[in-house]
Design an enzyme around this catalytic site. Structure first.
Site, PDB file in Angstrom:
ATOM      1  CG  ASN A  13      -1.937   1.529   1.450  1.00  0.00           C
ATOM      2  OD1 ASN A  13      -1.412   2.257   1.129  1.00  0.00           O
ATOM      3  ND2 ASN A  13      -2.804   0.967   1.454  1.00  0.00           N
ATOM      4  CG  ASP A  15      -2.859   4.835   0.456  1.00  0.00           C
ATOM      5  OD1 ASP A  15      -3.315   4.252  -0.650  1.00  0.00           O
ATOM      6  OD2 ASP A  15      -3.654   4.590   1.288  1.00  0.00           O
ATOM      7  CG  HIS A  16       0.707   6.587   5.198  1.00  0.00           C
ATOM      8  ND1 HIS A  16      -0.506   7.414   4.588  1.00  0.00           N
ATOM      9  CD2 HIS A  16       0.094   5.610   5.672  1.00  0.00           C
ATOM     10  CE1 HIS A  16      -1.112   7.283   5.395  1.00  0.00           C
ATOM     11  NE2 HIS A  16      -1.473   5.644   5.432  1.00  0.00           N
ATOM     12  CG  HIS A  49      -8.203   4.214   0.583  1.00  0.00           C
ATOM     13  ND1 HIS A  49      -8.561   4.126   2.147  1.00  0.00           N
ATOM     14  CD2 HIS A  49      -9.239   4.905   0.190  1.00  0.00           C
ATOM     15  CE1 HIS A  49      -9.927   4.512   2.505  1.00  0.00           C
ATOM     16  NE2 HIS A  49     -10.223   5.165   1.004  1.00  0.00           N
ATOM     17  NE  ARG A  51      -8.381   7.540   3.234  1.00  0.00           N
ATOM     18  CZ  ARG A  51      -8.799   7.185   5.077  1.00  0.00           C
ATOM     19  NH1 ARG A  51     -10.000   8.079   4.644  1.00  0.00           N
ATOM     20  NH2 ARG A  51      -9.374   6.552   5.892  1.00  0.00           N
ATOM     21  NE  ARG A  55      -7.433  11.930   5.175  1.00  0.00           N
ATOM     22  CZ  ARG A  55      -7.979  10.932   5.492  1.00  0.00           C
ATOM     23  NH1 ARG A  55      -7.553  10.217   6.530  1.00  0.00           N
ATOM     24  NH2 ARG A  55      -9.325  11.578   5.998  1.00  0.00           N
ATOM     25  CG  HIS A  56      -3.628   8.727   1.664  1.00  0.00           C
ATOM     26  ND1 HIS A  56      -4.221   8.373   0.446  1.00  0.00           N
ATOM     27  CD2 HIS A  56      -3.798   8.332   2.029  1.00  0.00           C
ATOM     28  CE1 HIS A  56      -5.129   7.837   0.892  1.00  0.00           C
ATOM     29  NE2 HIS A  56      -4.645   7.835   2.802  1.00  0.00           N
ATOM     30  CD  GLU A  76      -6.565  -0.074   0.692  1.00  0.00           C
ATOM     31  OE1 GLU A  76      -6.622   0.532   1.241  1.00  0.00           O
ATOM     32  OE2 GLU A  76      -6.330  -1.373   0.865  1.00  0.00           O
ATOM     33  CB  THR A 107      -9.296   2.007   6.679  1.00  0.00           C
ATOM     34  OG1 THR A 107      -9.406   2.898   5.777  1.00  0.00           O
ATOM     35  CG2 THR A 107     -11.064   1.219   6.654  1.00  0.00           C
ATOM     36  CD  GLU A 157      -6.981  -7.051   1.787  1.00  0.00           C
ATOM     37  OE1 GLU A 157      -7.112  -6.302   0.988  1.00  0.00           O
ATOM     38  OE2 GLU A 157      -6.651  -5.486   2.822  1.00  0.00           O
ATOM     39  CG  HIS A 196      -5.764  -1.405   9.136  1.00  0.00           C
ATOM     40  ND1 HIS A 196      -6.337  -0.591   8.495  1.00  0.00           N
ATOM     41  CD2 HIS A 196      -5.402  -0.619  10.192  1.00  0.00           C
ATOM     42  CE1 HIS A 196      -6.221   1.150   9.221  1.00  0.00           C
ATOM     43  NE2 HIS A 196      -5.129   0.423  10.502  1.00  0.00           N
ATOM     44  N   GLY A 197      -2.424  -2.580  10.004  1.00  0.00           N
ATOM     45  CA  GLY A 197      -1.784  -2.434  11.107  1.00  0.00           C
ATOM     46  C   GLY A 197      -0.255  -3.767  11.052  1.00  0.00           C
ATOM     47  N   GLY A 218       1.095  -1.772   4.262  1.00  0.00           N
ATOM     48  CA  GLY A 218       0.917  -0.060   3.820  1.00  0.00           C
ATOM     49  C   GLY A 218       2.211   0.714   4.893  1.00  0.00           C
TER      50      GLY A 218
END
Ligand code: PXP
Length: 248
Positions: A13, A15-16, A49, A51, A55-56, A76, A107, A157, A196-197, A218
């Site tokens: 991922n 995104d960041h 993702h 959004r 924002r990213h 996503e 999320t 997922e 996630h995480g 991610g």
């Protein structure tokens, strides 16, 4: 002894990378460059993702990640008509429908599929018709699985956030919830992914679940890249996943 070797895919991922880029409003660091680098480091797909507030990841990133990387793109997005129009325009390899609250930092949980069936049905149909593999990001829960199966999606997922945040005995309970849901998903004919995480210190028990075939990771990998580099972070994650498969 089964000799079948399970293939567990790793999706990055991205995104960041865009979050850091956007912090200064310019073009650096470029998510496309990170995607190309991660391809040479052996990731199987890129997740991004888009959004509502951009924002990213932005619209131009989606086009570049879809067309210029040479890896499957897993887009996503929230189940909104704006996002469905964007997805059907690009027809990425995969679309993962996620819940989205404007003020959330990330999320926070899975989609309430059971309560959203009527809204999701036409969107799922349209996305499948456009050629994308559709997945639903859900809590590992039997009601959500049944609702997902009834919608005719090929993939779910599992949100691993609660597992990652839990400590001690409650972490074991969260893991068991994901394990048993993965079994149920397979019985319902649903392909299982998770994310996630996930990080170096919590990925192995999830990777060891035999029904899970893809992890999307991610924040941890992009953060770790600051210290050891993106290629090295990906390689280490891949090594831990392979170790978990070997003993499972
Ligand atoms: N999978 C889905 C569906 C997500 O929405 C996200 C990001 O929120 C991830 C995986 C990756 O999570 P993380 O960035 O915590 O690794």
């Amino acid at each position: 002894l089964s000799m079948t070797i399970r293939r567990l895919r790793l999706g990055l991922n991205i995104d960041h990378v865009a979050t850091v880029r956007n912090a200064r409003g310019g073009a650096h660091p470029d998510p496309l460059r990170a995607a190309l680098l991660s391809k040479s480091a052996g990731v199987d797909s890129i997740t991004a993702h888009l959004r509502e507030d951009r924002r990213h990841i932005r619209d131009a990133d989606v086009a570049a990640l879809r067309n210029d990387v040479g890896l499957p793109l897993n887009l996503e997005m929230a189940p909104t008509s704006e996002m469905v129009a964007i997805a059907t325009k690009h027809s990425p390899h995969a679309v993962c429908l996620v819940p989205e609250n404007r003020e959330e930092i990330t999320t926070e949980g899975g989609l309430e599929v059971a309560g959203l069936q009527d809204r999701l049905r036409p969107m799922v149909k349209e996305l499948l018709a456009a050629g994308s593999r559709v997945s639903l990001f859900i809590e590992a829960d039997i009601a959500q699985l049944k609702a997902a199966a009834a919608l005719g999606v090929p993939v779910v997922e599992f949100h691993t956030g609660r597992y990652c945040e839990a400590k001690g005995a409650s972490r074991s309970l969260e893991l068991e919830r994901i394990r048993s849901s993965a079994k149920e998903a397979a019985l319902l004919g649903l392909e299982c992914h998770a994310g996630h995480g996930l990080a170096f210190d919590n990925v192995k028990p999830i990777a060891a679940i035999p029904e899970i075939v893809e992890l999307n990771i991610g924040h941890f990998l992009i953060g770790e890249a600051v210290f050891i580099g993106l290629k090295e972070a990906i390689s280490e994650m891949r090594r831990l996943m392979d170790e978990a498969i070997a003993v499972s």
